[in-house]
Each structure stands twice: as structure tokens, then as C-alpha cells.
Design a protein around this motif. Structure first.
Motif, PDB file in Angstrom:
ATOM      1  N   VAL A  48       4.694  -2.444   9.652  1.00 43.40           N
ATOM      2  CA  VAL A  48       3.936  -1.214   9.855  1.00 43.40           C
ATOM      3  C   VAL A  48       3.443  -0.749   8.506  1.00 43.40           C
ATOM      4  O   VAL A  48       4.238  -0.364   7.653  1.00 43.40           O
ATOM      5  CB  VAL A  48       4.819  -0.098  10.453  1.00 43.40           C
ATOM      6  N   PHE A  49       2.160  -0.796   8.275  1.00 43.18           N
ATOM      7  CA  PHE A  49       1.595  -0.358   7.009  1.00 43.18           C
ATOM      8  C   PHE A  49       1.064   1.061   7.121  1.00 43.18           C
ATOM      9  O   PHE A  49       0.366   1.395   8.066  1.00 43.18           O
ATOM     10  CB  PHE A  49       0.479  -1.294   6.566  1.00 43.18           C
ATOM     11  N   ILE A  50       1.360   1.896   6.141  1.00 40.56           N
ATOM     12  CA  ILE A  50       0.905   3.276   6.168  1.00 40.56           C
ATOM     13  C   ILE A  50      -0.412   3.403   5.407  1.00 40.56           C
ATOM     14  O   ILE A  50      -0.468   3.200   4.205  1.00 40.56           O
ATOM     15  CB  ILE A  50       1.962   4.213   5.557  1.00 40.56           C
ATOM     16  N   SER A  51      -1.461   3.752   6.115  1.00 35.65           N
ATOM     17  CA  SER A  51      -2.788   3.864   5.528  1.00 35.65           C
ATOM     18  C   SER A  51      -3.189   5.333   5.433  1.00 35.65           C
ATOM     19  O   SER A  51      -2.328   6.207   5.360  1.00 35.65           O
ATOM     20  CB  SER A  51      -3.788   3.048   6.350  1.00 35.65           C
ATOM     21  N   LEU A  68      -2.480  14.683  -5.123  1.00 33.91           N
ATOM     22  CA  LEU A  68      -1.356  15.456  -4.614  1.00 33.91           C
ATOM     23  C   LEU A  68      -0.875  14.962  -3.262  1.00 33.91           C
ATOM     24  O   LEU A  68       0.208  15.321  -2.803  1.00 33.91           O
ATOM     25  CB  LEU A  68      -1.749  16.932  -4.475  1.00 33.91           C
ATOM     26  N   SER A  69      -1.686  14.166  -2.597  1.00 36.17           N
ATOM     27  CA  SER A  69      -1.430  13.858  -1.192  1.00 36.17           C
ATOM     28  C   SER A  69      -0.424  12.735  -1.008  1.00 36.17           C
ATOM     29  O   SER A  69      -0.390  11.784  -1.773  1.00 36.17           O
ATOM     30  CB  SER A  69      -2.740  13.469  -0.503  1.00 36.17           C
ATOM     31  N   ALA A  70       0.342  12.857   0.053  1.00 38.63           N
ATOM     32  CA  ALA A  70       1.173  11.751   0.495  1.00 38.63           C
ATOM     33  C   ALA A  70       0.333  10.924   1.451  1.00 38.63           C
ATOM     34  O   ALA A  70      -0.099  11.410   2.481  1.00 38.63           O
ATOM     35  CB  ALA A  70       2.416  12.253   1.220  1.00 38.63           C
ATOM     36  N   ALA A  71       0.090   9.683   1.106  1.00 37.91           N
ATOM     37  CA  ALA A  71      -0.778   8.858   1.922  1.00 37.91           C
ATOM     38  C   ALA A  71       0.010   8.298   3.086  1.00 37.91           C
ATOM     39  O   ALA A  71       1.070   7.739   2.897  1.00 37.91           O
ATOM     40  CB  ALA A  71      -1.349   7.720   1.088  1.00 37.91           C
ATOM     41  N   THR A  72      -0.524   8.423   4.278  1.00 39.05           N
ATOM     42  CA  THR A  72       0.235   7.964   5.432  1.00 39.05           C
ATOM     43  C   THR A  72      -0.637   7.320   6.483  1.00 39.05           C
ATOM     44  O   THR A  72      -1.821   7.562   6.575  1.00 39.05           O
ATOM     45  CB  THR A  72       0.971   9.132   6.086  1.00 39.05           C
ATOM     46  N   GLY A  73      -0.056   6.491   7.315  1.00 37.23           N
ATOM     47  CA  GLY A  73      -0.726   5.777   8.403  1.00 37.23           C
ATOM     48  C   GLY A  73       0.067   4.541   8.742  1.00 37.23           C
ATOM     49  O   GLY A  73       1.207   4.466   8.394  1.00 37.23           O
ATOM     50  N   GLY A  74      -0.499   3.492   9.368  1.00 35.29           N
ATOM     51  CA  GLY A  74       0.359   2.353   9.623  1.00 35.29           C
ATOM     52  C   GLY A  74      -0.252   1.105  10.185  1.00 35.29           C
ATOM     53  O   GLY A  74      -1.242   1.151  10.871  1.00 35.29           O
ATOM     54  N   VAL A  75       0.360  -0.038   9.873  1.00 32.24           N
ATOM     55  CA  VAL A  75       0.035  -1.302  10.504  1.00 32.24           C
ATOM     56  C   VAL A  75       1.295  -1.887  11.100  1.00 32.24           C
ATOM     57  O   VAL A  75       2.321  -1.943  10.448  1.00 32.24           O
ATOM     58  CB  VAL A  75      -0.525  -2.309   9.480  1.00 32.24           C
ATOM     59  N   LEU A  81      -8.106  -2.299   1.367  1.00 29.02           N
ATOM     60  CA  LEU A  81      -7.724  -3.687   1.123  1.00 29.02           C
ATOM     61  C   LEU A  81      -6.310  -3.975   1.613  1.00 29.02           C
ATOM     62  O   LEU A  81      -6.025  -5.072   2.109  1.00 29.02           O
ATOM     63  CB  LEU A  81      -7.819  -3.990  -0.373  1.00 29.02           C
ATOM     64  N   SER A  82      -5.427  -2.998   1.483  1.00 30.41           N
ATOM     65  CA  SER A  82      -4.061  -3.182   1.961  1.00 30.41           C
ATOM     66  C   SER A  82      -4.042  -3.350   3.470  1.00 30.41           C
ATOM     67  O   SER A  82      -3.240  -4.128   4.013  1.00 30.41           O
ATOM     68  CB  SER A  82      -3.189  -2.002   1.535  1.00 30.41           C
ATOM     69  N   GLU A  83      -4.913  -2.629   4.172  1.00 37.68           N
ATOM     70  CA  GLU A  83      -5.038  -2.826   5.618  1.00 37.68           C
ATOM     71  C   GLU A  83      -5.423  -4.270   5.926  1.00 37.68           C
ATOM     72  O   GLU A  83      -4.838  -4.920   6.808  1.00 37.68           O
ATOM     73  CB  GLU A  83      -6.102  -1.890   6.184  1.00 37.68           C
ATOM     74  N   LYS A  84      -6.417  -4.758   5.193  1.00 40.99           N
ATOM     75  CA  LYS A  84      -6.886  -6.131   5.425  1.00 40.99           C
ATOM     76  C   LYS A  84      -5.803  -7.147   5.086  1.00 40.99           C
ATOM     77  O   LYS A  84      -5.675  -8.196   5.743  1.00 40.99           O
ATOM     78  CB  LYS A  84      -8.152  -6.390   4.601  1.00 40.99           C
ATOM     79  N   GLU A  85      -5.016  -6.846   4.064  1.00 36.19           N
ATOM     80  CA  GLU A  85      -3.928  -7.738   3.687  1.00 36.19           C
ATOM     81  C   GLU A  85      -2.899  -7.841   4.814  1.00 36.19           C
ATOM     82  O   GLU A  85      -2.411  -8.925   5.148  1.00 36.19           O
ATOM     83  CB  GLU A  85      -3.265  -7.227   2.405  1.00 36.19           C
ATOM     84  N   VAL A 105      10.540  -4.533  13.496  1.00 36.36           N
ATOM     85  CA  VAL A 105       9.339  -3.973  12.888  1.00 36.36           C
ATOM     86  C   VAL A 105       9.730  -3.237  11.620  1.00 36.36           C
ATOM     87  O   VAL A 105      10.849  -2.724  11.503  1.00 36.36           O
ATOM     88  CB  VAL A 105       8.621  -3.002  13.858  1.00 36.36           C
ATOM     89  N   ALA A 106       8.820  -3.228  10.655  1.00 35.46           N
ATOM     90  CA  ALA A 106       9.006  -2.447   9.439  1.00 35.46           C
ATOM     91  C   ALA A 106       7.880  -1.431   9.329  1.00 35.46           C
ATOM     92  O   ALA A 106       6.717  -1.759   9.579  1.00 35.46           O
ATOM     93  CB  ALA A 106       9.007  -3.344   8.206  1.00 35.46           C
ATOM     94  N   ILE A 107       8.219  -0.220   8.982  1.00 32.01           N
ATOM     95  CA  ILE A 107       7.237   0.849   8.798  1.00 32.01           C
ATOM     96  C   ILE A 107       7.124   1.102   7.300  1.00 32.01           C
ATOM     97  O   ILE A 107       8.081   1.512   6.655  1.00 32.01           O
ATOM     98  CB  ILE A 107       7.668   2.140   9.520  1.00 32.01           C
ATOM     99  N   ASP A 108       5.946   0.842   6.767  1.00 32.62           N
ATOM    100  CA  ASP A 108       5.729   0.924   5.320  1.00 32.62           C
ATOM    101  C   ASP A 108       5.018   2.222   4.982  1.00 32.62           C
ATOM    102  O   ASP A 108       3.815   2.351   5.128  1.00 32.62           O
ATOM    103  CB  ASP A 108       4.909  -0.291   4.869  1.00 32.62           C
ATOM    104  N   ASN A 109       5.755   3.203   4.491  1.00 37.13           N
ATOM    105  CA  ASN A 109       5.187   4.517   4.192  1.00 37.13           C
ATOM    106  C   ASN A 109       4.470   4.628   2.851  1.00 37.13           C
ATOM    107  O   ASN A 109       3.435   5.274   2.770  1.00 37.13           O
ATOM    108  CB  ASN A 109       6.292   5.585   4.252  1.00 37.13           C
TER     109      ASN A 109
END
Length: 370
Positions: free
Chosen positions: A124-127, A11-18, A175-179, A101-105
Motif C-alpha cells: 500500500v503506497f501513500i500518495s 508542512l503537509s503530511a503526504a498521504t494516500g495509497g497503493v 513516479l512512486s505511484e508508477k514504481e 498487505v503493507a501500507i506505506d505512509n
């Protein structure tokens, strides 16, 4: 592992960022940025994205969004350049363009990061805090993250993740963070939010409580009033993310709240006071709730039960970089007002929490036991 935890993640919207950048920083709390940035928001029409858009515009930035154009079409301000495409290979709208910069939600899949990195120069990656898995103690940013055990992460799909009960959600985020770090070495900012709440949350996590407390009467309260809870208003997360972009911050940050430890009892009492409700809480032990098959997270949102590590994430680093929180009362009132603005058929059935009939059944059983 509780299956309800996976159900909650579903149910959750996953969020965060790189983040990765190519220009210098500006003052964190400026009314407007000293130098406007060109910001691309991948997604931008769901939960936190619209708040990022509006806050960035208010601070003088130029904003573009990239999405399929299917979620809340026509809602964004006219100043936003809206690019249409799909992360599954339809990235032409991003080619031969430049943003600071790009913010990837929305990204969960490492392949989406890889493909975007071929085109974008700042990212910007959303973790999510779910990269830590089912922890028993409050994780700091250096805590181990979940390991992916599949055959090929680049071939993973959202459909396969859903079909597998979201068991790969945390590992794929890790893994997406590491990518992202691989494509932008030494230039990444990873934001790992906890439970994101407030207006626009279509999962009804947290929303259950303002709705139920507003109805008044006897309310089932889970566990002990001192059981810890953590969450962050989506507007606070969105605004802080933009400020971090402006300052070109790097590193890893847990992003949840509030600033000081909060118990479920204080959260419920604060919500009751904010809504001027006549609700009366009946506290039911976790052991009894378990026997009644009433689960944390899904049946009793926000509350983690014995999995208290999920509600004790360390946030000192984010606080040191200016993460702030609006009052609980504001979040509760705004969430209730937003929910009541939805169509009646949407309001008729909450997507988290107990139904009134089930709540009454459990309360009656608890009283018979006493």
C-alpha cells in the motif's frame, strides 16, 4: 506557481495509497473482518498511522509497524509488533517475513518503493493529490500528473527535495505511484488524499481555524464565503484505507471531502457553532489580501483563493467505495481539544495562519480602505 503553495506542502503530511494483495475480500463495513489480515504499516506513528493501527486492531487484524522508533515511542498498543529500521537501506527487519498487505505512509522517493518491493509481497503506497500540480479545474483520477524533470529519480533524497523548495514533491510522488504499479502490476490501489486534518496534525493546517475562532472577537475571513474548500479528517482516511485493504480494491481514488461541495463560509460558521464561539467574521477580498501579501494555504489555511481547482477534486469513485466523513463539528472540537492538550510552548506559536498582530494589521488596513 505560488511559493506559499510549496511552503504549505513542506508542512503537509503526504498521504494516500497503493495496494497489492494475495487473498480474497471481505465485507466492507463488517464489525470485524471475516478473515483477519496480517497488515504491515510502514511508519505508523505519525499522523494517520496510529489511527490505521487502532482501527485495524479493532477489526481483528494482526498489525506490525516498521519505522525508526523515534516518533512518539511507546505510544502504540501492546498488540502491535514494532519493527525497527530505516527506509534508507536498513530493511533487515522485514526480510523473511510475510504480510497480506503493507501500507506505506511516509514514502516520497521511488527508490524506497523499489527497495521495499524486493521484500514485500503486498503493498500500500501513500500518495497525495499534489501529484496533479497547480490545477485550475477539479481533477479526476485520470487527470495528468506532474512530470519529473531531474536527472535520476532513484538518486533523489529527502534532503535534496527540501533544499529545492519541495518543487519535486508532486513529481516524485507520481513516479512512486508508477514504481509501485511496476512491481505489482494489475494489483495496485492508489489513494490520493487532499488536505488531511484533525487531531495529531503537527502542521496546524485547519487547526488554525478552531484555535482562532475559539479565541473569539473579530476574525479575518478570506475571499468570498462561497470559495470552495476540501479536506478530510485523518481518522476517516485511515479507517477507509483499512476497509479498502479488506476488500482488495484496485484502481486510483481521490480521497478528500466532504461528500458535497463546501464553501469556506460554511466551514467557518460550522466551526463557530461547534465551539459555541462569539467570533465575528470580517470578509476581506482576495485582491486586497494579495496586496497585503496574505497568501492562501499558509497565511489562510484550507482556503485556496483563485486556485480553486485544488478544492474541487472529484471524489465520486471514493464515495462509491464507501468513503465516509464524520461531521465538521466533531473534527473542529476534537482538533481544538487535542491542541489544548499540547505543551504550552507548542501552543504559543501556530505553524500556519496569521499571528494575532498581523491579522489586526490587515483588518485595520481593510477598514481604512472601505
Amino acid at each position: 506557481m505560488r511559493t506559499t503553495r510549496r511552503q504549505f506542502i513542506k508542512l503537509s503530511a503526504a498521504t494516500g495509497g497503493v495496494l497489492a494483495f494475495g487473498t480474497r475480500s471481505v465485507t466492507l463495513f463488517a464489525e470485524k473482518s471475516v478473515k483477519p489480515l496480517r497488515i504491515l504499516i510502514l511508519g505508523g506513528t505519525g499522523f494517520t498511522g496510529p489511527y490505521q493501527v487502532r482501527y485495524a486492531l479493532s477489526r481483528g487484524h494482526k498489525v506490525a509497524t516498521f519505522n525508526r522508533g523515534k516518533t512518539h515511542p511507546g505510544e502504540l498498543p501492546n498488540e502491535v509488533e514494532q519493527l525497527i529500521g530505516d527506509r534508507n537501506g536498513r530493511l533487515d527487519a522485514l526480510k523473511n517475513r510475510q504480510w497480506d498487505v503493507a501500507i506505506d505512509n511516509p514514502t516520497t522517493l521511488p527508490a524506497w518503493v523499489r527497495d521495499a518491493a524486493q521484500i514485500l509481497k503486498g503493498y500500500v503506497f501513500i500518495s497525495t493529490i499534489s501529484v496533479y500540480g497547480e490545477v485550475k479545474t477539479g481533477p479526476g483520477e485520470s487527470a495528468p500528473t506532474e512530470k519529473y524533470e531531474g536527472a535520476d529519480s532513484y538518486k533523489e533524497t529527502l534532503e535534496a527535495m527540501k533544499a529545492g523548495g519541495y518543487k519535486t514533491y508532486g513529481p516524485l510522488k507520481a513516479l512512486s505511484e508508477k514504481e509501485a504499479e511496476k512491481w505489482f502490476p494489475g494489483k495496485t490501489l492508489i489513494i490520493r488524499p487532499g488536505l488531511i486534518v484533525g487531531p495529531r496534525d503537527e502542521t496546524d493546517r485547519f487547526t488554525y481555524w478552531p484555535i482562532r475562532i475559539d479565541r473569539g472577537g473579530e476574525v479575518l475571513a478570506p475571499g468570498s464565503p462561497d470559495d470552495p474548500v476540501q479536506f478530510i479528517d485523518s481518522r476517516d482516511l485511515a479507517e477507509w484505507t483499512i476497509r479498502m485493504v479488506e476488500n482488495r480494491e484496485t484502481g486510483i481514488y481521490n480521497a478528500t471531502g466532504p461528500a458535497k461541495p463546501l464553501g469556506i463560509g460554511e466551514m467557518l460558521d460550522g466551526t463557530k457553532a461547534a465551539l459555541k464561539s462569539d467570533a465575528k467574521f470580517t470578509w476581506v477580498s482576495e485582491e486586497f489580501l494579495t496586496a497585503q501579501k496574505v497568501e492562501p494555504w499558509s497565511d489562510m489555511p484550507v482556503w485556496t483563493g483563485k486556485e480553486s481547482g485544488l478544492a474541487r477534486a472529484k471524489i465520486d469513485r471514493a464515495l462509491s467505495k464507501g468513503l465516509t466523513f464524520r461531521p465538521l463539528a466533531e473534527t473542529a472540537r476534537d482538533t481544538l481539544a487535542w491542541f489544548k492538550s499540547l505543551p504550552q510552548d507548542r501552543q504559543a506559536k501556530l505553524r500556519a495562519g496569521l499571528t494575532l498582530d498581523r491579522e489586526r494589521e490587515v483588518l485595520d488596513a481593510w477598514k481604512k480602505k472601505l
